[in-house]
Design a protein around this motif. Sequence first.
Motif, mmCIF file in Angstrom:
data_model
loop_
_atom_site.group_PDB
_atom_site.id
_atom_site.type_symbol
_atom_site.label_atom_id
_atom_site.label_comp_id
_atom_site.label_asym_id
_atom_site.label_seq_id
_atom_site.Cartn_x
_atom_site.Cartn_y
_atom_site.Cartn_z
ATOM 1 N N GLY A 163 0.788 -1.224 0.000
ATOM 2 C CA GLY A 163 0.000 0.000 0.000
ATOM 3 C C GLY A 163 0.820 1.275 0.000
ATOM 4 N N ASN A 164 2.134 1.163 -0.229
ATOM 5 C CA ASN A 164 2.995 2.342 -0.255
ATOM 6 C C ASN A 164 2.864 3.072 -1.597
ATOM 7 N N GLN A 165 2.844 4.394 -1.527
ATOM 8 C CA GLN A 165 2.720 5.225 -2.726
ATOM 9 C C GLN A 165 3.905 5.007 -3.658
ATOM 10 N N GLN A 166 3.628 4.863 -4.939
ATOM 11 C CA GLN A 166 4.673 4.823 -5.947
ATOM 12 C C GLN A 166 4.539 6.060 -6.830
ATOM 13 N N PRO A 167 5.630 6.474 -7.464
ATOM 14 C CA PRO A 167 6.984 5.905 -7.415
ATOM 15 C C PRO A 167 7.676 6.206 -6.084
ATOM 16 N N TYR A 168 8.700 5.423 -5.770
ATOM 17 C CA TYR A 168 9.418 5.618 -4.521
ATOM 18 C C TYR A 168 10.302 6.867 -4.567
ATOM 19 N N ILE A 169 10.837 7.172 -5.727
ATOM 20 C CA ILE A 169 11.664 8.372 -5.880
ATOM 21 C C ILE A 169 10.741 9.583 -5.914
ATOM 22 N N GLU A 170 10.964 10.533 -5.032
ATOM 23 C CA GLU A 170 10.050 11.661 -4.903
ATOM 24 C C GLU A 170 10.335 12.795 -5.877
ATOM 25 N N ARG A 171 11.561 12.880 -6.358
ATOM 26 C CA ARG A 171 11.881 13.984 -7.270
ATOM 27 C C ARG A 171 12.787 13.483 -8.396
ATOM 28 N N VAL A 172 12.537 13.986 -9.600
ATOM 29 C CA VAL A 172 13.388 13.721 -10.769
ATOM 30 C C VAL A 172 13.845 15.067 -11.306
ATOM 31 N N ILE A 173 15.137 15.185 -11.569
ATOM 32 C CA ILE A 173 15.707 16.417 -12.120
ATOM 33 C C ILE A 173 16.395 16.091 -13.438
ATOM 34 N N TRP A 174 16.038 16.831 -14.473
ATOM 35 C CA TRP A 174 16.725 16.730 -15.757
ATOM 36 C C TRP A 174 17.566 17.981 -15.952
ATOM 37 N N GLU A 175 18.868 17.841 -15.980
ATOM 38 C CA GLU A 175 19.735 18.959 -16.345
ATOM 39 C C GLU A 175 19.872 18.981 -17.868
ATOM 40 N N ILE A 176 19.783 20.167 -18.449
ATOM 41 C CA ILE A 176 19.868 20.314 -19.905
ATOM 42 C C ILE A 176 21.314 20.596 -20.268
ATOM 43 N N VAL A 177 21.932 19.675 -21.006
ATOM 44 C CA VAL A 177 23.350 19.789 -21.360
ATOM 45 C C VAL A 177 23.490 19.896 -22.874
ATOM 46 N N GLU A 178 24.675 20.267 -23.314
ATOM 47 C CA GLU A 178 24.860 20.549 -24.734
ATOM 48 C C GLU A 178 25.206 19.317 -25.567
ATOM 49 N N SER A 179 25.679 18.249 -24.933
ATOM 50 C CA SER A 179 26.079 17.079 -25.716
ATOM 51 C C SER A 179 26.172 15.852 -24.825
ATOM 52 N N THR A 180 26.235 14.684 -25.468
ATOM 53 C CA THR A 180 26.422 13.441 -24.714
ATOM 54 C C THR A 180 27.802 13.412 -24.060
ATOM 55 N N ASP A 181 28.772 14.121 -24.634
ATOM 56 C CA ASP A 181 30.088 14.226 -24.001
ATOM 57 C C ASP A 181 29.969 14.936 -22.655
ATOM 58 N N SER A 182 29.146 15.981 -22.614
ATOM 59 C CA SER A 182 28.943 16.721 -21.360
ATOM 60 C C SER A 182 28.320 15.810 -20.304
ATOM 61 N N SER A 183 27.327 15.015 -20.725
ATOM 62 C CA SER A 183 26.703 14.077 -19.786
ATOM 63 C C SER A 183 27.722 13.098 -19.235
ATOM 64 N N PHE A 184 28.566 12.591 -20.117
ATOM 65 C CA PHE A 184 29.594 11.635 -19.718
ATOM 66 C C PHE A 184 30.536 12.234 -18.680
ATOM 67 N N LEU A 185 31.001 13.458 -18.931
ATOM 68 C CA LEU A 185 31.917 14.119 -18.002
ATOM 69 C C LEU A 185 31.236 14.428 -16.673
ATOM 70 N N GLN A 186 29.979 14.843 -16.739
ATOM 71 C CA GLN A 186 29.232 15.125 -15.507
ATOM 72 C C GLN A 186 29.100 13.858 -14.668
ATOM 73 N N PHE A 187 28.850 12.751 -15.331
ATOM 74 C CA PHE A 187 28.712 11.489 -14.589
ATOM 75 C C PHE A 187 30.017 11.097 -13.915
ATOM 76 N N ARG A 188 31.100 11.179 -14.649
ATOM 77 C CA ARG A 188 32.396 10.770 -14.105
ATOM 78 C C ARG A 188 32.825 11.658 -12.941
ATOM 79 N N SER A 189 32.354 12.912 -12.942
ATOM 80 C CA SER A 189 32.714 13.821 -11.858
ATOM 81 C C SER A 189 31.786 13.671 -10.658
ATOM 82 N N GLY A 190 30.766 12.819 -10.767
ATOM 83 C CA GLY A 190 29.880 12.563 -9.645
ATOM 84 C C GLY A 190 28.620 13.398 -9.642
ATOM 85 N N GLY A 191 28.353 14.116 -10.709
ATOM 86 C CA GLY A 191 27.181 14.973 -10.749
ATOM 87 C C GLY A 191 25.926 14.311 -11.257
ATOM 88 N N LEU A 192 26.024 13.097 -11.751
ATOM 89 C CA LEU A 192 24.871 12.402 -12.313
ATOM 90 C C LEU A 192 24.563 11.138 -11.528
#
Length: 458
Positions: free
Chosen positions: A248-277
């Motif tokens: 009976g627990n409310q879904q979804p379990y994650i309460e917030r989703v954030i989409w950061e708008i980046v300029e390229s898939t390279d930017s996403s990759f670098l953000q992930f490796r730096s711990g931001g994703l």
Amino acid sequence: MTSAKSLVLLWHRCLGIFLAVSFAIALPGCSISQFQTKAADVPQIVESILSDINTFNYALNQSATNIFGLTFQGLIDTHGVTGEIIPALAESWQISDDKLKIVFTLREGLKWSDGEPLTTDDVVFTYNDIYLNPEIPTDSRDILRVGKSRALPTVRKIDQRRVEFSVPEPFAPFLRSTGLPILPAHVLKESVKTKDSEGNPTFLTMWGVDTDPEDIIVNGPYKLKLYRTSQRVVYDRNPYYWKKDEQGNQQPYIERVIWEIVESTDSSFLQFRSGGLDALGVSAQFYSLLKQEEKKGNFTIHIGGPTLSSSFISFNLNTGSRDGQPLVDPIKSRWFNTLEFRQAVAYAIDRQSMLNNLYRGLGAPQYSNLPVQSPYYLSPEKGLPVYDYNPEKAKKLLLKAGFNYNDEGELLDSQDNRVRFTLMTNAGNKLREAMGAQIKQDLSKIGIQVDFTPIAFN
């Protein structure tokens, strides 16, 4: 066409929460610290997208980058792994013996994100007043067309929980079309009836990206919290979403989703490796590097098998005109509407090299517009025509269709026009940009000049 395997990379600190979500989330994400909130400790996940949102109005949307996968649901849904039809807002449906009627029964107690009841009045409004309304220029109407006649269905209310769809002929794929999002009649109905100074429904200007997110009333797992152009999209959990777990627990379990708008898939990759994703859709070009860093980086790569999507080329076959001018150059239109021309292009693209060099072997050739999970998919082993790389066969097809070659090996049409066209994709998607470059090279081998132009979508 090619079909990639689904690669999802997750931080361990959010893995347990992420895997508990029971619906597909559009990948990837970016820096948590950039979004300040009084409720900073809520379970959240940060991903990224490559372009801005262009509308909050589903009926008018034409962009693959949109909010609707998280904010709206239809009567049915599609299982992301098996491709099977599963219940969504409708808990069940019954198909008549003659296959001409489908009666859907809505779940009990459905509500919109503002707490208002969601009933079959909303379903009838969504279909009759929006999707099937000729005054509303929506692509959804074409999705609802039935069979060779291209006729449209009729929709009527039976009671507060049951609604009936009728089609002019049996058409098995129609059931899947009822997954189109249901929209709120109590918010939008007046805008469909009201006309502006030019006689158009004011609905056409409703829910643009300048709309206050609080005014966007939804029925999906999340509601829009914030949108800042070229920065981010923030969603909060919809407190009235219907889905709960067995306890009976409310879904979804994650309460917030954030989409950061980046300029390229390279930017996403670098953000992930730096711990931001928190999550990243792993492209093949980064797979080997990330696999080596998996333990050190405290993340896990999951290979989910074939996706429901594919990469493909689509020629503009529109022969219409506007204000007396053709929408497509008549010379190019003749090429594009010639079957042998399209077949020649298919034979000229080296899919296997593309898979080896760009996908690093993490994919498979796809010769159908339907995913392999679809019950309507026909495999090559069962008779689906395939277009294996064969440039010589491509040239023969072109010659058969009336094309010819000059002394420089350039392809000319029957009126001696140089065969040259523009191929576009979304800028920032490095994999698609690499695919476009290879397609340009492959088609040059059969004398076609391709002007490849990545552009900013939206």
